[in-house]
Design a protein around this motif. Structure first.
Motif, PDB file in Angstrom:
ATOM      1  N   ALA A   1     -40.645  14.976   6.988  1.00 38.67           N
ATOM      2  CA  ALA A   1     -41.183  14.529   8.350  1.00 38.67           C
ATOM      3  C   ALA A   1     -41.045  13.019   8.541  1.00 38.67           C
ATOM      4  O   ALA A   1     -40.820  12.409   9.609  1.00 38.67           O
ATOM      5  CB  ALA A   1     -42.654  15.064   8.661  1.00 38.67           C
ATOM      6  N   ASN A   2     -40.994  12.358   7.319  1.00 39.91           N
ATOM      7  CA  ASN A   2     -40.797  10.925   7.267  1.00 39.91           C
ATOM      8  C   ASN A   2     -39.226  10.584   7.122  1.00 39.91           C
ATOM      9  O   ASN A   2     -38.557  10.975   6.252  1.00 39.91           O
ATOM     10  CB  ASN A   2     -41.724  10.160   6.212  1.00 39.91           C
ATOM     11  CG  ASN A   2     -41.523   8.886   6.151  1.00 39.91           C
ATOM     12  OD1 ASN A   2     -40.844   8.217   6.726  1.00 39.91           O
ATOM     13  ND2 ASN A   2     -42.348   8.312   5.509  1.00 39.91           N
ATOM     14  N   GLU A   3     -38.700  10.203   8.185  1.00 42.05           N
ATOM     15  CA  GLU A   3     -37.129   9.822   8.216  1.00 42.05           C
ATOM     16  C   GLU A   3     -36.737   9.098   7.154  1.00 42.05           C
ATOM     17  O   GLU A   3     -35.551   9.139   6.867  1.00 42.05           O
ATOM     18  CB  GLU A   3     -36.905   9.195   9.562  1.00 42.05           C
ATOM     19  CG  GLU A   3     -37.108   9.849  10.925  1.00 42.05           C
ATOM     20  CD  GLU A   3     -36.212  10.945  10.961  1.00 42.05           C
ATOM     21  OE1 GLU A   3     -34.915  11.167  10.556  1.00 42.05           O
ATOM     22  OE2 GLU A   3     -36.579  12.214  11.832  1.00 42.05           O
ATOM     23  N   SER A   4     -37.537   8.113   6.547  1.00 41.68           N
ATOM     24  CA  SER A   4     -37.243   7.423   5.572  1.00 41.68           C
ATOM     25  C   SER A   4     -37.185   7.934   4.252  1.00 41.68           C
ATOM     26  O   SER A   4     -36.590   7.497   3.333  1.00 41.68           O
ATOM     27  CB  SER A   4     -38.071   6.093   5.527  1.00 41.68           C
ATOM     28  OG  SER A   4     -39.418   6.528   5.007  1.00 41.68           O
ATOM     29  N   ARG A   5     -37.623   9.339   4.056  1.00 42.89           N
ATOM     30  CA  ARG A   5     -37.755   9.968   2.953  1.00 42.89           C
ATOM     31  C   ARG A   5     -36.866  11.173   2.675  1.00 42.89           C
ATOM     32  O   ARG A   5     -37.129  12.178   2.176  1.00 42.89           O
ATOM     33  CB  ARG A   5     -39.221  10.433   2.661  1.00 42.89           C
ATOM     34  CG  ARG A   5     -40.280   9.072   2.644  1.00 42.89           C
ATOM     35  CD  ARG A   5     -41.591   9.590   2.398  1.00 42.89           C
ATOM     36  NE  ARG A   5     -41.786  10.016   0.740  1.00 42.89           N
ATOM     37  CZ  ARG A   5     -42.887  10.536   0.452  1.00 42.89           C
ATOM     38  NH1 ARG A   5     -44.082  10.604   1.207  1.00 42.89           N
ATOM     39  NH2 ARG A   5     -43.153  10.912  -0.999  1.00 42.89           N
ATOM     40  N   LEU A   6     -35.995  11.242   3.762  1.00 44.20           N
ATOM     41  CA  LEU A   6     -35.065  12.428   3.711  1.00 44.20           C
ATOM     42  C   LEU A   6     -34.187  12.604   2.502  1.00 44.20           C
ATOM     43  O   LEU A   6     -34.061  13.839   2.030  1.00 44.20           O
ATOM     44  CB  LEU A   6     -34.256  12.634   4.988  1.00 44.20           C
ATOM     45  CG  LEU A   6     -34.817  12.403   6.288  1.00 44.20           C
ATOM     46  CD1 LEU A   6     -33.644  12.293   7.335  1.00 44.20           C
ATOM     47  CD2 LEU A   6     -35.838  13.461   6.423  1.00 44.20           C
ATOM     48  N   GLU A   7     -33.866  11.599   1.771  1.00 43.85           N
ATOM     49  CA  GLU A   7     -32.959  11.746   0.649  1.00 43.85           C
ATOM     50  C   GLU A   7     -33.807  12.311  -0.480  1.00 43.85           C
ATOM     51  O   GLU A   7     -33.681  12.859  -1.342  1.00 43.85           O
ATOM     52  CB  GLU A   7     -32.676  10.462   0.246  1.00 43.85           C
ATOM     53  CG  GLU A   7     -31.310   9.880   1.289  1.00 43.85           C
ATOM     54  CD  GLU A   7     -30.082  10.640   1.024  1.00 43.85           C
ATOM     55  OE1 GLU A   7     -29.871  11.480  -0.154  1.00 43.85           O
ATOM     56  OE2 GLU A   7     -29.222  10.755   1.918  1.00 43.85           O
ATOM     57  N   GLU A   8     -35.145  11.628  -0.406  1.00 41.36           N
ATOM     58  CA  GLU A   8     -36.230  12.251  -1.446  1.00 41.36           C
ATOM     59  C   GLU A   8     -36.518  13.838  -1.413  1.00 41.36           C
ATOM     60  O   GLU A   8     -36.361  14.458  -2.307  1.00 41.36           O
ATOM     61  CB  GLU A   8     -37.337  11.424  -1.337  1.00 41.36           C
ATOM     62  CG  GLU A   8     -38.647  11.939  -2.581  1.00 41.36           C
ATOM     63  CD  GLU A   8     -39.809  10.781  -2.248  1.00 41.36           C
ATOM     64  OE1 GLU A   8     -40.888  11.346  -2.720  1.00 41.36           O
ATOM     65  OE2 GLU A   8     -39.944  10.016  -1.211  1.00 41.36           O
TER      66      GLU A   8
ATOM     67  N   LEU B   1     -30.216  19.324   5.701  1.00 38.09           N
ATOM     68  CA  LEU B   1     -28.914  18.409   5.944  1.00 38.09           C
ATOM     69  C   LEU B   1     -28.329  18.524   7.439  1.00 38.09           C
ATOM     70  O   LEU B   1     -27.676  17.531   7.965  1.00 38.09           O
ATOM     71  CB  LEU B   1     -27.671  19.316   5.149  1.00 38.09           C
ATOM     72  CG  LEU B   1     -27.971  19.009   3.476  1.00 38.09           C
ATOM     73  CD1 LEU B   1     -26.965  20.054   2.877  1.00 38.09           C
ATOM     74  CD2 LEU B   1     -27.550  17.544   3.245  1.00 38.09           C
ATOM     75  N   LEU B   2     -28.921  19.418   8.130  1.00 40.52           N
ATOM     76  CA  LEU B   2     -28.521  19.205   9.687  1.00 40.52           C
ATOM     77  C   LEU B   2     -29.232  18.222  10.361  1.00 40.52           C
ATOM     78  O   LEU B   2     -28.895  17.577  11.039  1.00 40.52           O
ATOM     79  CB  LEU B   2     -28.917  20.578  10.313  1.00 40.52           C
ATOM     80  CG  LEU B   2     -27.956  21.496  10.370  1.00 40.52           C
ATOM     81  CD1 LEU B   2     -28.701  22.961  11.108  1.00 40.52           C
ATOM     82  CD2 LEU B   2     -26.790  21.453  10.978  1.00 40.52           C
ATOM     83  N   LYS B   3     -30.657  18.010   9.722  1.00 42.85           N
ATOM     84  CA  LYS B   3     -31.433  17.104  10.304  1.00 42.85           C
ATOM     85  C   LYS B   3     -30.860  15.514  10.137  1.00 42.85           C
ATOM     86  O   LYS B   3     -31.138  14.636  10.724  1.00 42.85           O
ATOM     87  CB  LYS B   3     -32.738  17.141   9.783  1.00 42.85           C
ATOM     88  CG  LYS B   3     -34.065  16.090  10.321  1.00 42.85           C
ATOM     89  CD  LYS B   3     -35.137  16.282   9.813  1.00 42.85           C
ATOM     90  CE  LYS B   3     -36.183  15.217  10.634  1.00 42.85           C
ATOM     91  NZ  LYS B   3     -37.596  15.501  10.152  1.00 42.85           N
ATOM     92  N   MET B   4     -30.182  15.489   8.711  1.00 42.13           N
ATOM     93  CA  MET B   4     -29.617  14.158   8.419  1.00 42.13           C
ATOM     94  C   MET B   4     -28.259  14.026   8.887  1.00 42.13           C
ATOM     95  O   MET B   4     -27.565  13.298   8.521  1.00 42.13           O
ATOM     96  CB  MET B   4     -29.400  14.295   6.941  1.00 42.13           C
ATOM     97  CG  MET B   4     -30.865  14.555   6.296  1.00 42.13           C
ATOM     98  SD  MET B   4     -30.851  14.615   4.312  1.00 42.13           S
ATOM     99  CE  MET B   4     -29.837  13.028   3.813  1.00 42.13           C
ATOM    100  N   ASN B   5     -27.695  14.939  10.002  1.00 39.25           N
ATOM    101  CA  ASN B   5     -26.564  14.724  10.438  1.00 39.25           C
ATOM    102  C   ASN B   5     -25.403  15.092   9.543  1.00 39.25           C
ATOM    103  O   ASN B   5     -24.393  14.445   9.620  1.00 39.25           O
ATOM    104  CB  ASN B   5     -26.304  13.637  11.323  1.00 39.25           C
ATOM    105  CG  ASN B   5     -25.171  13.754  12.591  1.00 39.25           C
ATOM    106  OD1 ASN B   5     -24.890  14.805  12.775  1.00 39.25           O
ATOM    107  ND2 ASN B   5     -24.665  12.723  12.643  1.00 39.25           N
ATOM    108  N   LYS B   6     -25.505  16.044   8.730  1.00 35.90           N
ATOM    109  CA  LYS B   6     -24.523  16.416   7.607  1.00 35.90           C
ATOM    110  C   LYS B   6     -24.337  17.844   7.780  1.00 35.90           C
ATOM    111  O   LYS B   6     -24.457  18.638   6.967  1.00 35.90           O
ATOM    112  CB  LYS B   6     -24.861  16.073   6.351  1.00 35.90           C
ATOM    113  CG  LYS B   6     -25.221  14.737   6.046  1.00 35.90           C
ATOM    114  CD  LYS B   6     -25.707  14.312   4.466  1.00 35.90           C
ATOM    115  CE  LYS B   6     -25.942  12.823   4.168  1.00 35.90           C
ATOM    116  NZ  LYS B   6     -26.206  12.738   3.157  1.00 35.90           N
ATOM    117  N   PRO B   7     -23.673  18.451   8.980  1.00 35.11           N
ATOM    118  CA  PRO B   7     -23.574  19.848   9.344  1.00 35.11           C
ATOM    119  C   PRO B   7     -22.569  20.382   8.256  1.00 35.11           C
ATOM    120  O   PRO B   7     -22.687  21.767   7.845  1.00 35.11           O
ATOM    121  CB  PRO B   7     -22.864  19.973  10.455  1.00 35.11           C
ATOM    122  CG  PRO B   7     -22.392  18.510  11.019  1.00 35.11           C
ATOM    123  CD  PRO B   7     -23.035  17.513  10.209  1.00 35.11           C
ATOM    124  N   LEU B   8     -21.574  19.744   7.617  1.00 41.03           N
ATOM    125  CA  LEU B   8     -20.387  20.287   6.808  1.00 41.03           C
ATOM    126  C   LEU B   8     -21.201  20.542   5.347  1.00 41.03           C
ATOM    127  O   LEU B   8     -21.049  21.668   5.020  1.00 41.03           O
ATOM    128  CB  LEU B   8     -19.423  19.352   6.563  1.00 41.03           C
ATOM    129  CG  LEU B   8     -18.312  19.003   7.786  1.00 41.03           C
ATOM    130  CD1 LEU B   8     -17.224  18.045   7.307  1.00 41.03           C
ATOM    131  CD2 LEU B   8     -17.567  20.443   8.260  1.00 41.03           C
TER     132      LEU B   8
END
Length: 914
Positions: free
Chosen positions: A540-547, A573-580
């Protein structure tokens, strides 16, 4: 073999009905939730073959998380219940009650093989009212016990007919027995144990051997002093056939579970993972515990796992006395029954067989099971117990001194047991009542505290639920599930920090990876959800998506077949704009489970992100093939069809939306989109009806209110649009398009210049650079005959939109009018000013007509968000055309504007954990 009389059957029916009538008012509780409510195998849309490929809970047998409980015929009866009453719990409980009646009647028939008529009725009545059976009868999943028992007893009765005249073999009953054993096993695994009872019956009852006689015969044969009697050879042949058929069933069963035992944790059965001698001492102590429950069913509990029964870790533990006493008593009965001939010993022997043999699969003595004690597995063993009690009662009642006392005691036992059963049924009314009743018996079981918390959580009582979850962590500090429950509840209470701390504690309790040792064998599959829950929390925290992504990948590394991890990672991954990459995750999940409709739905969402609506629609259709009632697939595929602009797809889109509103009759968005389709098809009355229904369900439905007003304005019902716009602006005062439409109607239809001016001024307060509102305010100034102000306003508007030709044209008209008025003031005016008035009128009319091209609402997309997905969008409006244009011009303009303004925003994919 004596038959059961009609009176005896009626007596049993009446007694069972009196004891279990209140079970009809109970709901689905405990294991019923997984086996009934969450089991897709019950749905008519699920292929019947799935029943024979999945376990009792609907999980594919091939998956490691499967409990390997293979009971397809029991699930089939659940499916029949669902077919007739869906999830109406009454029908499920009623069928269980009927099956219990059948078992009691068949059991009475079995009793008459070894007891006199009166004692048989006593045994059957005691079995009918025994409180230990409430879990099997009142708990819906207990149907496995009931069905298996019916075929178990039927198989035994069939085998008793296999002995013909002169000790010949009758093969038909044996064949029927083998078939019934297979059926009983397909209802529940312990059904196969009837083969052992048939073997004991054949040797010691049908042939009349005693253990000393068998030993003497064996010694004589070994010494070469005799040959095997012909009758014994026939017995051996029958036993070989039985054993071979049993072996075949075992082989098939092993193949079904793919030679894998289910994965249980130390929380399910602590003794199973304990070292010696604690494991052996505890398992042996559980035998007298079960015997005591049969003898004194005063304190019953639905869950005996975890810390309910502390481990027996030493030979000096006083509980070993109970174990020793139990085995001494059992041994004495076995010696009596095997050593001495006579009817009494035969009765005791068969009673012991019914107690011991069906209990072996649940005894933990040969392989671990997922529980410590389970009351429902005592359903068949209690038959032997009831025969023993009835036989003992018969011995006492035959003595004149004890006859009255024996009858009084019998009446007291039957009455108190019936009352206990009736009272116990109410405990199964709901999950809360069930688990609270269990906590009265046992407060050392963290699972019970967790389950009460779950019951409160389902009622949205998160504060109280949290108290029970925290208590569970205190009772069992290393319970991973309890800490996960605490974290989830903190999350529901919007206490993110506390939730993360609880999840981190649960994560720290996970067993560490040991090289060369299979991780999955040492952890419950659901415990891996701690990684999913923690990742879902921190993302939910945009800065912790990789975590969060790292946590998903960690879960996958621990279990490459962890389907939920792929699903959740795909969402991230969709939220991170990585659809592939999201597509890769979902395709990997589909390799594990191609029958999961949700996966195909999620893949469709990915294709929408990839701007590939054709593939998206194919995957939506695949999801609907697997689950025709998949609500999100129905709704979003219909939107996709509508967005395509292909008129050929509209009928199917409409059918899917109609199906959707049938599934979700209280969802206003379904009706709204039906209205949108009707507007596309120029079915104005139908569109109006759908929009009104959407608004009735949701009075503040922004998109429906606006588009209903727009529909009225486009169909010449502008005055009907005004009250709708008033409602819209009451809920949403900053709705720009609503203000523009309202101002247009006020100015053009009601000639309310003041009201229109307020609307346009409000727009500019909200958005000073709104060209549409600014231009329309300029027109208002012209209507007020303030030409200087109108000119200044149009100059400012042109600066905002220098390429809008119509603004420049209107500015030229105003300037021309100002110049014309200036010239007239310099010349002599007619006495009555008629010429000037006429000139002003003509000039004013020119601007008014030009204005009419642009003062109506500019169509833009206006979305309404839904709890599950991006919800229907507002209908694009077509500007009103000047009446002086030709019909062809009007149609061309309308088409261009519809194409330009009617933009359906792409469907937002939903993050709702599976």
């Amino acid at each position: 073999m004596a038959d059961v009389s009609l009176k005896e059957a009626a007596l049993i029916v009446g007694v069972v009905a009196a004891c279990y009538w209140n079970s009809l008012f109970c709901g689905f509780v405990f294991d019923d939730v997984s086996a009934i409510l969450d089991n897709k195998d019950l749905h008519p849309s699920t292929p019947l073959r799935n029943l024979f490929q999945n376990d009792f809970w609907g999980t594919p047998m091939s998956e490691e998380r499967s409990h390997k409980s293979y009971r397809p015929l029991t699930v089939l009866t659940f499916r029949l219940n669902y077919l007739f009453s869906e999830l109406n719990a009454v029908s499920y409980h009623f069928l269980n009650l009927v099956f219990h009646v059948v078992v009691c009647i068949v059991f009475l028939k079995v009793c008459k093989l070894f007891l006199d008529n009166r004692s048989s009725v006593v045994a059957s009545l005691l079995f009918a009212v025994h409180p230990i059976h409430t879990e099997a009868v009142t708990g819906v999943v207990g149907r496995a016990e009931l069905l298996s028992s019916i075929f178990f007893l039927a198989a035994f009765l069939s085998y008793t007919k296999s002995k013909g005249p002169d000790n010949t073999i009758v093969w038909t009953p044996i064949a029927v027995t083998v078939f019934l054993v297979a059926v009983a096993t397909l209802c529940k695994e312990q059904g196969i144990t009837v083969v052992g009872i048939c073997c004991v019956y054949e040797v010691f009852i049908a042939q009349g051997y005693t253990l000393p006689a068998l030993l003497d015969t064996a010694v004589q044969i070994l010494r070469g002093k005799g040959s095997i009697p012909f009758s014994m050879l026939q017995t051996l042949l029958k036993l070989i056939v039985l054993m071979f058929s049993t072996l075949l069933l075992v082989v098939v069963r092993v193949q079904v579970i793919q030679s894998q035992l289910p994965v249980f944790t130390r929380f399910d059965n602590p003794a199973a993972v304990s070292p010696s001698p604690a494991r052996q001492l505890t398992f042996n102590y559980l035998l007298p515990v079960n015997a005591w429950l049969l003898l004194n069913p005063s304190e019953l509990c639905c869950d005996w796992t975890m810390g309910t029964i502390p481990l027996v870790e030493s030979l000096l533990d006083v509980r070993n006395i109970a174990t020793l006493t139990f085995f001494c008593f059992l041994g004495s009965l076995m010696v009596f029954s095997l050593r001495y001939p006579g009817d009494s010993s035969k009765t005791v022997l068969m009673a012991l067989c019914l107690i011991v043999l069906p209990f072996i699969p649940a005894s933990n003595l040969f392989f671990p099971v997922g529980f410590v004690v389970a009351e429902r597995v005592l359903y068949v063993p209690s038959m032997g117990f009831c025969i023993l009690v009835a036989h003992g009662w018969k011995k006492l009642s035959n003595k004149s001194v004890l006859r009255k006392i024996s009858w009084v005691c019998l009446a007291a036992v039957l009455f108190t047991h019936a009352l206990k059963t009736l009272h116990r049924n109410w405990d199964w009314e709901s999950e809360y009542t069930l688990f609270m009743s269990a906590l009265k018996v046992n407060k050392n079981n963290a699972k019970l505290w967790n389950n009460v918390g779950h019951a409160l959580e389902n009622e949205k009582n998160f504060e109280r639920a949290l108290q029970f979850f925290i208590q569970a962590t205190q009772v069992q500090p290393d319970d991973i599930g309890a800490h996960m429950n605490v974290g989830r509840t903190y999350k529901n209470l919007n206490k993110t920090k506390e939730a993360e701390e609880s999840y981190m504690i649960a994560k720290s309790l996970m067993p560490q990876i040991i090289p060369g040792k299979k991780y999955a064998a040492r952890v419950a599959p659901n415990h891996l959800n701690v990684y999913i829950n923690l990742a879902n929390l921190i993302r939910a925290n945009e800065s912790r998506l990789e975590e969060a992504d790292q946590l998903y990948r960690q879960a996958i590394s621990m279990r490459p077949d962890f389907k939920q991890a792929y699903i959740s990672r795909g969402e991230l991954l969709l939220k991170m704009n990585k659809p592939l990459k999201a597509k890769e995750a979902y395709l990997r999940a589909l390799e594990l489970d191609r029958t999961n409709a949700d996966l195909w739905y999620n893949l469709a969402i990915v294709y929408i992100e990839l701007k590939d609506p054709t593939e998206a629609l194919k995957n939506f259709n695949r999801a609907l093939e697997l689950n025709p009632t998949h609500k999100l697939a129905l709704f979003n595929s219909a939107l996709l069809m509508q967005e395509s602009g292909d008129a050929r797809l509209r009928p199917e889109a409409k059918q899917r939306l109609l199906h959707y509103v049938k599934e979700e009759p209280q969802d206003s968005n379904g009706y709204f989109n039906l209205g949108m389709l009707a507007m596309d098809d120029k079915k104005d009355m139908e569109a109006e009806a759908w929009m009104k229904k959407a608004i009735r369900l949701q009075p503040n439905f922004r998109s429906a209110l606006f588009n209903l007003a727009l529909l009225y304005s486009q169909t010449g019902k502008e005055l009907m649009a005004l009250p709708v716009l008033e409602d819209l602006l009451r809920y949403y005062p900053d709705h720009t398009k609503g203000l523009i439409l309202k101002g247009d109607i006020l100015m053009n239809q009601k000639k309310d210049i003041v009201g229109a001016k307020k609307c346009f001024e409000k727009i500019l307060e909200l958005d000073p650079k709104n060209v549409q509102g600014k231009h329309n305010l300029c027109v208002v100034y012209f209507e007020e005959k303030d030409l200087i102000k109108a000119e200044k306003c149009l100059v400012e508007t042109l600066a905002l939109a220098p390429h809008e030709e119509y603004i420049q044209r209107h500015l030229n008209i105003v300037r021309s009018k100002i110049a014309s008025l200036g010239a007239m003031e310099q010349s002599s005016l007619p006495p009555d000013g008629t010429a000037a008035t006429e000139a002003k009128k003509n000039s004013f009319q020119n601007l008014k007509e030009a204005k009419s091209e642009k003062t109506t609402t500019q169509s833009t997309v206006d979305n309404k968000e839904h709890s599950k997905n991006k919800k229907p969008i507002e209908k694009s409006t077509v500007d009103k055309e000047t009446p002086k244009k030709s019909t062809k011009e009007i149609k061309d303009i309308e088409k261009k504007r519809v194409a330009a303004l009617k933009r359906l925003e792409e469907i937002e994919r939903i993050l709702n954990g599976f």
